[in-house]
Write a protein that holds these residues in place. Structure first.
Motif, PDB file in Angstrom:
ATOM      1  N   ASP A 333       0.461  -1.409  -0.203  1.00  0.00           N
ATOM      2  CA  ASP A 333       0.180  -0.177   0.070  1.00  0.00           C
ATOM      3  C   ASP A 333       0.800   0.892   0.115  1.00  0.00           C
ATOM      4  O   ASP A 333       0.400   1.926   0.001  1.00  0.00           O
ATOM      5  CB  ASP A 333      -0.365  -0.172   1.152  1.00  0.00           C
ATOM      6  CG  ASP A 333      -1.736  -0.509   1.343  1.00  0.00           C
ATOM      7  OD1 ASP A 333      -2.438  -1.236   0.234  1.00  0.00           O
ATOM      8  OD2 ASP A 333      -2.739  -1.568   2.219  1.00  0.00           O
ATOM      9  N   TRP A 334       2.085   1.294   0.049  1.00  0.00           N
ATOM     10  CA  TRP A 334       2.903   2.167   0.316  1.00  0.00           C
ATOM     11  C   TRP A 334       2.958   3.480  -0.960  1.00  0.00           C
ATOM     12  O   TRP A 334       3.354   2.774  -2.452  1.00  0.00           O
ATOM     13  CB  TRP A 334       4.151   2.047   0.606  1.00  0.00           C
ATOM     14  CG  TRP A 334       5.701   2.546   0.353  1.00  0.00           C
ATOM     15  CD1 TRP A 334       6.046   4.125   2.073  1.00  0.00           C
ATOM     16  CD2 TRP A 334       6.377   3.206  -0.874  1.00  0.00           C
ATOM     17  NE1 TRP A 334       6.471   4.228   1.311  1.00  0.00           N
ATOM     18  CE2 TRP A 334       7.604   4.082   0.384  1.00  0.00           C
ATOM     19  CE3 TRP A 334       6.695   2.800  -1.969  1.00  0.00           C
ATOM     20  CZ2 TRP A 334       8.107   4.850  -0.297  1.00  0.00           C
ATOM     21  CZ3 TRP A 334       7.758   3.401  -2.456  1.00  0.00           C
ATOM     22  CH2 TRP A 334       9.021   4.080  -2.321  1.00  0.00           C
ATOM     23  N   GLU A 335       3.179   4.154  -1.090  1.00  0.00           N
ATOM     24  CA  GLU A 335       2.485   5.555  -2.476  1.00  0.00           C
ATOM     25  C   GLU A 335       2.233   4.589  -3.349  1.00  0.00           C
ATOM     26  O   GLU A 335       2.974   5.343  -4.262  1.00  0.00           O
ATOM     27  CB  GLU A 335       4.021   5.840  -1.936  1.00  0.00           C
ATOM     28  CG  GLU A 335       4.970   6.298  -0.958  1.00  0.00           C
ATOM     29  CD  GLU A 335       4.534   7.983  -0.486  1.00  0.00           C
ATOM     30  OE1 GLU A 335       3.163   7.963  -1.243  1.00  0.00           O
ATOM     31  OE2 GLU A 335       4.976   8.446   0.204  1.00  0.00           O
ATOM     32  N   LYS A 336       0.956   4.882  -3.541  1.00  0.00           N
ATOM     33  CA  LYS A 336       0.697   4.452  -4.526  1.00  0.00           C
ATOM     34  C   LYS A 336      -0.623   6.160  -4.857  1.00  0.00           C
ATOM     35  O   LYS A 336      -1.011   6.874  -4.744  1.00  0.00           O
ATOM     36  CB  LYS A 336      -0.323   3.145  -4.687  1.00  0.00           C
ATOM     37  CG  LYS A 336      -0.043   2.495  -4.430  1.00  0.00           C
ATOM     38  CD  LYS A 336       0.247   1.922  -5.011  1.00  0.00           C
ATOM     39  CE  LYS A 336       1.560  -0.080  -4.292  1.00  0.00           C
ATOM     40  NZ  LYS A 336       2.207   0.411  -4.100  1.00  0.00           N
ATOM     41  N   TYR A 337       0.329   5.912  -6.108  1.00  0.00           N
ATOM     42  CA  TYR A 337      -0.372   7.106  -7.206  1.00  0.00           C
ATOM     43  C   TYR A 337      -1.698   7.476  -7.479  1.00  0.00           C
ATOM     44  O   TYR A 337      -2.481   7.726  -7.202  1.00  0.00           O
ATOM     45  CB  TYR A 337       0.200   7.266  -8.272  1.00  0.00           C
ATOM     46  CG  TYR A 337       0.214   8.626  -9.621  1.00  0.00           C
ATOM     47  CD1 TYR A 337       2.221   9.243  -9.012  1.00  0.00           C
ATOM     48  CD2 TYR A 337      -0.500   9.634 -10.164  1.00  0.00           C
ATOM     49  CE1 TYR A 337       1.396  10.935  -9.112  1.00  0.00           C
ATOM     50  CE2 TYR A 337      -0.451  10.745 -10.339  1.00  0.00           C
ATOM     51  CZ  TYR A 337       0.468  11.661 -10.448  1.00  0.00           C
ATOM     52  OH  TYR A 337       0.403  13.061 -10.621  1.00  0.00           O
ATOM     53  N   ARG A 338      -1.956   6.229  -7.824  1.00  0.00           N
ATOM     54  CA  ARG A 338      -3.446   5.820  -8.545  1.00  0.00           C
ATOM     55  C   ARG A 338      -4.123   5.200  -6.754  1.00  0.00           C
ATOM     56  O   ARG A 338      -3.642   4.393  -6.278  1.00  0.00           O
ATOM     57  CB  ARG A 338      -3.677   5.135  -9.591  1.00  0.00           C
ATOM     58  CG  ARG A 338      -3.118   4.803 -10.771  1.00  0.00           C
ATOM     59  CD  ARG A 338      -3.515   6.475 -11.150  1.00  0.00           C
ATOM     60  NE  ARG A 338      -4.798   6.218 -11.785  1.00  0.00           N
ATOM     61  CZ  ARG A 338      -5.304   5.319 -12.349  1.00  0.00           C
ATOM     62  NH1 ARG A 338      -5.412   5.092 -13.661  1.00  0.00           N
ATOM     63  NH2 ARG A 338      -6.554   5.899 -12.798  1.00  0.00           N
ATOM     64  N   GLN A 339      -4.756   5.975  -6.599  1.00  0.00           N
ATOM     65  CA  GLN A 339      -5.803   5.768  -4.932  1.00  0.00           C
ATOM     66  C   GLN A 339      -6.806   4.986  -5.128  1.00  0.00           C
ATOM     67  O   GLN A 339      -7.133   4.316  -6.000  1.00  0.00           O
ATOM     68  CB  GLN A 339      -6.680   7.410  -4.832  1.00  0.00           C
ATOM     69  CG  GLN A 339      -5.522   8.908  -5.033  1.00  0.00           C
ATOM     70  CD  GLN A 339      -4.252   8.024  -3.928  1.00  0.00           C
ATOM     71  OE1 GLN A 339      -4.386   8.319  -2.781  1.00  0.00           O
ATOM     72  NE2 GLN A 339      -3.030   8.483  -4.605  1.00  0.00           N
ATOM     73  N   ALA A 340      -6.832   4.246  -3.857  1.00  0.00           N
ATOM     74  CA  ALA A 340      -8.046   2.538  -3.882  1.00  0.00           C
ATOM     75  C   ALA A 340      -8.845   3.704  -4.506  1.00  0.00           C
ATOM     76  O   ALA A 340      -9.920   4.520  -3.866  1.00  0.00           O
ATOM     77  CB  ALA A 340      -7.721   2.848  -1.894  1.00  0.00           C
TER      78      ALA A 340
END
Length: 642
Positions: A333-340
């Motif tokens: 889940d670390w530093e995801k550009y495309r959000q949940a």
């Protein structure tokens, strides 16, 4: 003659010691005799057992259209000076800045597309300098970079998508083509000027450019890196050749096979904004299996490594993706550009990720691309995605290696309250010396790794005689090379004699500087990936050394607290090993929690200058820096073409 003297010297050096001293002294003898016999042809730090060198292979300067429009006026020379640790002045900002620690190598990868138009519009006295289109281009942009959609919309309004017009380029485009050659010549001249390949060999440069493919605003860029001064007469940009398969073939024909000494590789931009387009398997309609295998082999040869992390976030893995089995990996889940909540592409592809539109694919992430390669290898006998991992910055401020989270003095790297906008990453290579040839060869054989910024020293080997006692053995590296393969290598059932491979993983924390000490390590893991007969991707994560702990960071002053490790070392065997099943293994090394750039800024900001988002519940203040090694592959019964 040099080889003869080398062998004679090595024999003399190891002839006298007792047997029990032989292994211990062998590494010393190799280094000593090498320095004596081939020192004139080598750097003074040459080490056959290889040292780690740090670099940045994704850097934009004022030669890039988007960098110039964003206010960057740092040129290629200043960027190389900054990478070497020298102070530079940021024009327009009045700020003098430098790295705490210089890099060992760098490549300036300005966009080839539009480079000619940028040159014409920014060179006083050029035929296009006083045109209205050039005046519009040079006008300052007022837009909030935190809102990427609005920022890109502003860029589009100014250029219409690309900085090409009859007004600038001439009716036949010849002005821009000639100016692009001028930019390419400058890129080569600056690389030659700052490259030091003799004596101290303290800084290495590469001639390079970015192949900026953004079809329908999906990001499928690549950085094209040349091994030496023998390069193409001009770059092949996306605007000239939009088919990447033809690009690879042209690079092979016009460089590698041209008989000029030219060599080149292509590094895919971190794929997290590709809408599945970077690694979705695609072949020309009607192509035979042999033709597909040939294309897969070409791709594998041209693209040995992948950019895992940079300022636009992480591309390792993502939880909950279609047909990915193995449960939740909390560190994905670390530093995801495309959000949940972004739609899953499943088996398809989409468009618009750069504008935060369209679906997200499992093939936007390196872990799953590796397993897709295993599936193709079973079908074709060739793995097109045999990818090592690196990091880089993708800085658009002309500031290679400016990755420290505490740093906020550079335009383009200021703290961003949105997850997925990091300070960047670095590439680490295990090479005999700091030269173009040695570093390029390390990239080609994938004995490299990427970090999110810190300079952790990491080595991974696999073989069938790597015992736990190696963690206490000063000759561990020499023995590991003899008994197995390093990161980037391949094992097969023959070499292992049908036994489960043993992995040796060694990691040392980044020591940092006196002003900014490095952080302690939390854990070192090995990640396994494989595919089943139904096409599902399987993943499993194993702790090899260290583990979850109680360490934290005080966001009021960014001081770390709690237990951790300065070094981690462990050996591991796959408890579920199947000698008939292809698999891929890579290591992930994770630090204790530390302050993110947002945490550093908010901790130091009080009163009127404190950003409003410092008090927002959604703002992330901490991070866990990490590194990813290139994988080691296991090849089962399926024959793999090399």
């Amino acid at each position: 003659m040099v080889v003869t003297r080398y062998l004679q010297g090595l024999t003399s050096c190891v002839r006298k010691p007792r047997v029990w001293l032989y292994t211990l002294l062998l590494g010393f003898c190799i280094q000593t005799v090498t320095a004596q016999t081939v020192g004139a042809d080598r750097c003074n730090h040459y080490n056959p057992l290889r040292d780690v060198y740090w670099g940045d292979l994704h850097v934009h300067t004022s030669q890039s259209v988007d960098a110039y429009m964003s206010g960057t006026r740092v040129g290629v020379a200043e960027a190389y000076q900054f990478a070497r640790g020298e102070k530079i002045l940021l024009p327009g900002f009045g700020i003098e800045t430098q790295l705490d620690r210089p890099l060992d190598f760098a490549a300036i990868t300005d966009h080839a597309s539009d480079s000619g138009a940028v040159n014409l519009c920014t060179t006083s006295g050029s035929p296009a300098f006083n045109t209205q289109d050039c005046k519009n281009f040079r006008a300052p942009i007022v837009a909030d970079k935190a809102d990427i959609k609005k920022y890109i919309k502003t860029l589009l309004e100014k250029t219409g998508g690309q900085l090409v017009s009859d007004d600038i380029c001439g009716n036949d485009g010849s002005l821009c083509r000639q100016a692009r050659k001028t930019v390419w010549e400058n890129t080569q001249q600056m690389a030659a000027q700052f490259n030091n390949d003799s004596g101290s060999c303290d800084f290495t440069t590469f001639v390079a450019y970015e192949y900026t493919a953004t079809p329908s605003w999906s990001k499928v860029h690549r950085n094209i890196i040349f091994k030496n001064a023998s390069v193409l007469t001009e770059p092949i940009p996306y605007s000239v050749e939009p088919d990447v398969q033809i690009l690879w073939q042209r690079l092979k024909d016009e460089c590698i096979d041209a008989g000029t000494g030219c060599d080149v590789l292509s590094i895919p931009h971190n794929p997290n904004l590709s809408n599945g387009n970077m690694f979705t398997v695609s072949y020309p309609p009607g192509s035979s299996l042999q033709q597909q295998a040939d294309l897969a082999e070409l791709r594998a040869a041209m693209e040995p490594v992948l950019e895992m992390s940079q300022i636009k976030g992480d591309s390792e893995c993502r939880n909950g993706m279609w047909n990915v089995l193995g449960g939740t990996d909390e560190l994905c889940d670390w530093e995801k550009y495309r959000q949940a909540g972004t739609e899953d592409c499943e088996a398809g592809v989409s468009r618009g990720a750069l504008m935060n539109e369209g679906c997200v694919s499992r093939l936007d992430y390196g872990r799953y691309a590796l397993v897709e390669g295993l599936k193709e290898k079973q079908r074709l006998g060739v793995n097109p995605y045999k990818l090592g991992f690196i990091g880089s910055t993708d800085t658009h401020s002309g500031a290679p290696g400016a990755v420290e989270e505490w740093r906020s003095d550079l335009s383009g790297s200021k703290p961003n309250p949105r997850p997925g906008r990091t300070a960047g990453g670095l590439v680490a290579v295990w090479a005999e010396e700091n030269t173009r040839s040695s570093i390029f060869d390390a990239l080609r054989r994938r004995e490299v790794y990427g970090t999110s910024g810190p300079r952790m020293r990491i080595r991974m080997f696999a073989g069938n005689t790597l015992e736990a006692s190696l963690c206490e053995d000063p000759g561990a590296v020499s023995k590991a090379y003899q008994a197995g393969v390093p990161m980037g290598g391949t094992l097969d059932s023959t070499s292992l004699k049908n036994t489960s491979p043993q992995f040796l993983l060694m990691a040392q924390q980044d020591s940092g500087t006196s002003e900014h000490p490095g952080n302690l390590l939390q854990r070192a893991q090995i990640v396994k990936g494989w595919a089943d007969s139904d096409g599902n991707i399987h993943q499993k994560v194993f702790d090899v050394a260290g583990g979850a702990n109680t360490a934290t960071v005080d966001v009021d002053d960014c001081q770390p607290e709690g237990p951790g490790h300065s070094q981690l070392c462990g050996t591991w065997q796959d408890p579920d090993f199947d000698s008939e099943q292809d698999a891929v293994y890579y290591a992930r090394v994770v630090e204790n929690p530390s302050c993110r750039s947002t945490g550093w800024l908010c901790a130091s900001s009080q009163g009127q200058g404190r950003p409003n988002w410092c008090d927002a519940e959604t703002t992330p203040f901490t991070t866990q820096e990490r590194a990813w090694t290139s994988p080691i592959w296991y090849s089962g019964n399926a024959i793999e073409k090399q």
